[in-house]
Motif scaffolding. Structure first.
Motif, PDB file in Angstrom:
ATOM      1  N   ALA A   1       0.824  -1.216   0.000  1.00  0.00           N
ATOM      2  CA  ALA A   1       0.000   0.000   0.000  1.00  0.00           C
ATOM      3  C   ALA A   1       0.855   1.262   0.000  1.00  0.00           C
ATOM      4  O   ALA A   1       0.381   2.350  -0.306  1.00  0.00           O
ATOM      5  CB  ALA A   1      -0.917  -0.008   1.224  1.00  0.00           C
ATOM      6  N   VAL A   2       2.133   1.106   0.358  1.00  0.00           N
ATOM      7  CA  VAL A   2       3.025   2.275   0.430  1.00  0.00           C
ATOM      8  C   VAL A   2       3.616   2.601  -0.946  1.00  0.00           C
ATOM      9  O   VAL A   2       3.704   3.762  -1.330  1.00  0.00           O
ATOM     10  CB  VAL A   2       4.161   2.018   1.449  1.00  0.00           C
ATOM     11  N   LEU A   3       4.033   1.585  -1.683  1.00  0.00           N
ATOM     12  CA  LEU A   3       4.745   1.848  -2.940  1.00  0.00           C
ATOM     13  C   LEU A   3       4.033   1.289  -4.170  1.00  0.00           C
ATOM     14  O   LEU A   3       3.800   1.987  -5.141  1.00  0.00           O
ATOM     15  CB  LEU A   3       6.164   1.255  -2.852  1.00  0.00           C
ATOM     16  N   TYR A   4       3.714   0.007  -4.120  1.00  0.00           N
ATOM     17  CA  TYR A   4       3.178  -0.657  -5.303  1.00  0.00           C
ATOM     18  C   TYR A   4       1.850  -0.041  -5.758  1.00  0.00           C
ATOM     19  O   TYR A   4       1.675   0.278  -6.939  1.00  0.00           O
ATOM     20  CB  TYR A   4       3.006  -2.156  -5.015  1.00  0.00           C
ATOM     21  N   ILE A   5       0.948   0.138  -4.809  1.00  0.00           N
ATOM     22  CA  ILE A   5      -0.415   0.570  -5.172  1.00  0.00           C
ATOM     23  C   ILE A   5      -0.430   1.935  -5.892  1.00  0.00           C
ATOM     24  O   ILE A   5      -0.980   2.048  -6.987  1.00  0.00           O
ATOM     25  CB  ILE A   5      -1.331   0.525  -3.926  1.00  0.00           C
ATOM     26  N   PRO A   6       0.208   2.986  -5.308  1.00  0.00           N
ATOM     27  CA  PRO A   6       0.161   4.259  -6.044  1.00  0.00           C
ATOM     28  C   PRO A   6       0.896   4.203  -7.386  1.00  0.00           C
ATOM     29  O   PRO A   6       0.409   4.744  -8.386  1.00  0.00           O
ATOM     30  CB  PRO A   6       0.842   5.256  -5.103  1.00  0.00           C
ATOM     31  N   ALA A   7       2.052   3.528  -7.423  1.00  0.00           N
ATOM     32  CA  ALA A   7       2.837   3.506  -8.663  1.00  0.00           C
ATOM     33  C   ALA A   7       2.126   2.689  -9.747  1.00  0.00           C
ATOM     34  O   ALA A   7       2.093   3.071 -10.912  1.00  0.00           O
ATOM     35  CB  ALA A   7       4.225   2.935  -8.382  1.00  0.00           C
TER      36      ALA A   7
END
Lengths: 274, 272
Positions: free
Chosen positions: B221-227
């Motif tokens: 949820a910190v990196l993968y989801i927004p990117a």
């Protein structure tokens, strides 16, 4: 012409310096072991850090089994020589990337007042505890994925020597810039991080000008190509180039350090060495 | 009613003051910023070379739904988010060690609220700078981003992502109430974000067994989801992602409150 007496004197001097180094290393190790839990945590942390990188590469090579001729085993050996080389250099000569901060805070005075080779004394005065984890990691990966014959071991040892020496000599040369341009801690630290990063990716992903730079101005290529050029193919041209760059950097960094040292002005600080 | 309004307005002013102070502090260290930005450029350059080799220079090829261009921009976003996070552990650990925490606690500000506001101000500022720097190099090598609504998805999910990053870092940092050194734990947390968080490799490219594990962890949820949302926007997935981030914020938020309350009740500050 070197007489027999001169030769004997040089031999005795070298023996005295070696004994001095051994004593420093012994004291450094004893002082690190004084805080055993912290020692194990720091070294173990670095071991895990490197292991996580291998984990990433494992995932990457699971998806792409061959990248420009490199396989997962080559990446493992790259991490073994890179981390292992960095590890021994930082264990035995842990001040090699701290010249700018030592110069800026006037901590070189202590080395100048003692009858020992200044650069050698300065370098050996610190042992990085995390580097022990790096060195252990290098050996563990070699034991896991390396060529375990005598020849393989000798090549690996040579690879470690080259990589550790290049790390050390390059940072001494860059660190000596502090004598000429003043406070260079930030730049040197960044140069150090960038160089370390470049040594942990396969040399063959770089093409053209970038590749040329890796084998000239930024000699990271002589570390990152070791698994292929030395360990796998035993390419004599690469081996000769790596040896020449290592020796050349050694001479250059020593000259730069001693020229720079003449410009050093004491901060007049009274410092106790811990 | 008006009393409550006044209270909220006072809180808003405090938060605004924290944002202002944090931004001023950030702007005071320009050289530090330039050095960080140059390191980001180098790392992204290396990644571009690596992924170009992996795709064998074929920009049209799709691997697990990603083109080379999407992968490079994905890495720009994950790197910008990673480098946005301030070192909360170092700050809180220092506060515990030198006793500054006593000063923080007697101020008319919530301790966690102060750190959250300061963290977000710094993180948003850094995120903007690193996004601009990263975009420059990605644009140069793989062309302009044409992600349409993906940008909106990235920006809106980044706020939740940075909040979850704060909560994770905060939980680790507050362990300083019990143990002196939290750097080791922070280090492990950072590595988890690197790998199972999808910083270096999108989770879609990982083996299936690992994808299943990642789905149950907060790191994605910190990196993968927004990117991922930025480079491959899907409306249905975005709503799910918001819900997932909200759930993690509630769980981790409750966790950090419990840890803080337990920790602060056993705190002793000597001297002063």
């Amino acid at each position: 012409m070197l007489t027999e007496a001169d030769g004997r004197r040089t031999g005795i001097r070298a023996w005295v310096v070696l004994r001095f180094l051994c004593t420093i290393w012994k004291v450094n190790l004893a002082s690190s072991l004084e805080y055993r839990i912290s020692f194990l945590l720091m070294a173990g942390m670095m071991f895990i850090n490197n292991l996580m990188w291998l984990f990433f590469w494992g995932l990457f090579f699971h998806r792409f089994p061959v990248i420009n001729g490199w396989e997962y085993n080559d990446i493992m050996m790259l991490w073994a020589v890179s981390a292992g080389g960095f590890g021994w250099a930082n264990m035995l000569f842990g001040n090699f990337h701290r010249i700018p901060s030592l110069a800026a805070t006037g901590q070189l005075d202590v080395y100048l007042t003692q009858p020992k080779p200044v650069l050698l004394h300065l370098l050996a005065s610190r042992m990085s505890v995390t580097a022990i984890g790096d060195f252990a990691f290098g050996l563990a990966v070699y034991a896991w994925a390396g060529d375990l014959t005598i020849r393989g071991f000798l090549l690996f040892a040579l690879g470690l020597t080259v990589s550790g020496s290049i790390f050390m000599f390059l940072m001494i040369a860059v660190g000596s810039l502090a004598f000429f341009i003043g406070n260079a801690e930030g730049i040197v630290q960044q140069a150090f991080n960038s160089f370390v990063s470049l040594t942990t990716y396969p040399a063959d992903i770089f093409k053209g000008m970038a590749r040329m730079l890796l084998f000239t101005i930024v000699p990271a290529g002589y570390i990152s190509y070791l698994p292929i050029g030395l360990l796998r193919d035993q390419n004599p041209y690469f081996a000769a180039g790596a040896a020449a760059v290592t020796i050349g950097l050694g001479v250059l960094s020593t000259i730069l350090f001693y020229i720079g040292l003449k410009r050093y002005a004491s901060g007049n600080a009274i410092i106790m060495r811990g | 009613m008006s009393e409550r309004l006044q209270r909220w307005s006072a809180k808003g002013r405090k938060i605004e003051a924290i944002y202002r102070i944090t931004l001023r502090q950030q702007l005071a260290y320009k050289a530090d910023f330039i050095l960080r930005a140059s390191f980001l450029l180098l790392i992204l350059y290396v990644f571009i070379q690596l992924w170009t080799a992996a795709y064998e220079g074929d920009g049209e090829r799709l691997i697990a739904g990603f083109s080379l261009k999407q992968i490079i921009w994905y890495l720009v976003f994950t790197e910008a988010l990673t480098m946005a996070s301030p070192h909360l552990c170092i700050r809180i650990e220092e506060e515990m060690k030198n006793g500054d925490i006593a000063l923080r606690l007697i101020r008319p500000l919530s301790y966690l609220g102060y750190h959250y506001s300061s963290y977000m101000a710094e993180a948003l500022f850094r995120f903007g700078i690193h996004l601009a720097v990263g975009s420059f190099i990605a644009w140069l090598f793989v062309g302009p981003p044409a992600f349409g609504l993906g940008w909106l998805g990235l920006l809106s999910l980044s706020a939740g992502a940075l909040t979850i990053a704060f909560l994770l870092n905060g939980i680790v940092a507050l362990c300083a109430f019990w143990i002196e050194e939290t750097r080791g734990l922070e280090f492990v947390l950072q590595k988890l974000k690197f790998t199972v968080g999808g910083m270096l490799l999108p989770i879609d490219l990982m083996p299936e067994w690992l994808q299943r594990i990642c789905a149950w962890l907060p790191f994605q949820a910190v990196l993968y989801i927004p990117a991922r949302t930025a480079v491959a926007y899907e409306e249905a997935a975005v709503l799910q992602y918001f819900a997932l981030q909200a759930a993690w914020i509630i769980v981790l938020g409750a966790g950090i409150m419990v840890i803080y309350r337990k920790g602060v009740s056993k705190l002793h500050v000597n001297g002063g």
